[in-house]
Design a protein around this motif. Structure first.
Motif, PDB file in Angstrom:
ATOM      1  N   THR A   5       0.852  -1.185   0.000  1.00  0.00           N
ATOM      2  CA  THR A   5       0.000   0.000   0.000  1.00  0.00           C
ATOM      3  C   THR A   5       0.888   1.235   0.000  1.00  0.00           C
ATOM      4  OG1 THR A   5      -0.111   0.099   2.394  1.00  0.00           O
ATOM      5  CG2 THR A   5      -1.857  -1.150   1.276  1.00  0.00           C
ATOM      6  N   ASN A   6       0.380   2.255  -0.586  1.00  0.00           N
ATOM      7  CA  ASN A   6       1.111   3.514  -0.669  1.00  0.00           C
ATOM      8  C   ASN A   6       0.100   4.645  -0.474  1.00  0.00           C
ATOM      9  OD1 ASN A   6       3.149   5.305  -0.997  1.00  0.00           O
ATOM     10  ND2 ASN A   6       3.464   4.946  -3.181  1.00  0.00           N
ATOM     11  N   GLU A   7      -0.293   4.816   0.789  1.00  0.00           N
ATOM     12  CA  GLU A   7      -1.338   5.774   1.129  1.00  0.00           C
ATOM     13  C   GLU A   7      -0.830   7.211   1.015  1.00  0.00           C
ATOM     14  OE1 GLU A   7      -4.497   4.867   1.901  1.00  0.00           O
ATOM     15  OE2 GLU A   7      -3.901   2.791   1.559  1.00  0.00           O
ATOM     16  N   ILE A   8      -1.731   8.091   0.734  1.00  0.00           N
ATOM     17  CA  ILE A   8      -1.422   9.521   0.676  1.00  0.00           C
ATOM     18  C   ILE A   8      -1.351  10.062   2.099  1.00  0.00           C
ATOM     19  CG2 ILE A   8      -2.285  11.780  -0.043  1.00  0.00           C
ATOM     20  CD1 ILE A   8      -3.606  10.390  -2.422  1.00  0.00           C
ATOM     21  N   ILE A   9      -0.338  10.894   2.357  1.00  0.00           N
ATOM     22  CA  ILE A   9      -0.170  11.514   3.669  1.00  0.00           C
ATOM     23  C   ILE A   9      -0.770  12.911   3.605  1.00  0.00           C
ATOM     24  CG2 ILE A   9       1.501  12.401   5.339  1.00  0.00           C
ATOM     25  CD1 ILE A   9       3.398  10.201   4.398  1.00  0.00           C
ATOM     26  N   ASP A  10      -1.620  13.220   4.565  1.00  0.00           N
ATOM     27  CA  ASP A  10      -2.186  14.562   4.653  1.00  0.00           C
ATOM     28  C   ASP A  10      -1.151  15.478   5.298  1.00  0.00           C
ATOM     29  OD1 ASP A  10      -3.722  16.816   4.799  1.00  0.00           O
ATOM     30  OD2 ASP A  10      -5.117  16.044   6.310  1.00  0.00           O
ATOM     31  N   THR A  11      -0.495  16.284   4.490  1.00  0.00           N
ATOM     32  CA  THR A  11       0.580  17.134   4.985  1.00  0.00           C
ATOM     33  C   THR A  11       0.091  18.211   5.947  1.00  0.00           C
ATOM     34  OG1 THR A  11       0.407  18.545   3.021  1.00  0.00           O
ATOM     35  CG2 THR A  11       2.034  16.761   2.971  1.00  0.00           C
TER      36      THR A  11
END
Length: 171
Positions: A5-11
């Motif tokens: 998995t390569n989830e998006i990080i909420d910056t």
């Protein structure tokens, strides 16, 4: 086999280093800076005097030279004061932060798990004022990656012990 998995990080949820309250350099370090500047400009004045004033005739260029010299001295003191006021550091649970800069702000954040070596240095003038510099080395370089000047020697020794303890935990 695990699913990749390569989830998006909420910056926007990441911790903000800008909000950290930084510790300013010791006020005595300003005197160290002034003494170092004075020594530099004194040597420059002696060399310039010998080079430019060999002849006996007085010219308007000598006046311009002297005025230019003092203008550069005042600008150097002014810029060093601004630089001194903008420097600060902080030690958090997982990293060290150092901020500096006159025109643009440079913020260095070094995680403790990257620290390879820590050195404590005292210059002749800094020692007189009871100050030291902590140099932090990370992997892959022969020079320090971060130098924090203008720290009381006792506090610098405590910082060195803290960082050495963090290094030992990582091993």
């Amino acid at each position: 086999m695990e699913n990749f998995t390569n989830e998006i990080i909420d910056t926007k949820q990441l911790p903000r280093h800008e909000e950290v309250q930084l510790t300013p350099l010791q006020p005595q370090f300003w005197f160290v800076t002034l003494i170092n500047l004075s020594i530099f400009f004194l040597i420059l004045a002696i060399v310039s005097t010998v080079m430019c004033f060999k002849s006996d005739e007085i010219s308007v260029y000598r006046l311009y030279f002297i005025l230019g010299y003092f203008l550069i001295l005042v600008i150097a003191i002014f810029l060093n004061r601004i630089s001194f006021n903008k420097k600060g550091f902080a030690f958090r649970n997982h990293d060290v932060i150092f901020r500096s800069g006159i025109i643009s702000t440079n913020t260095m954040i070094i995680p403790y798990n990257r620290v390879q070596h820590v050195a404590l240095q005292e210059g002749f003038i800094s020692r007189y004022f009871g100050l030291a510099k902590v140099s932090i080395y990370t992997a892959g370089g022969s020079s320090s990656d971060l130098e924090i000047p203008g720290i009381l020697k006792e506090e610098a020794e405590n910082i060195k012990q803290l960082l050495m303890g963090k290094i030992q935990k990582e091993l």
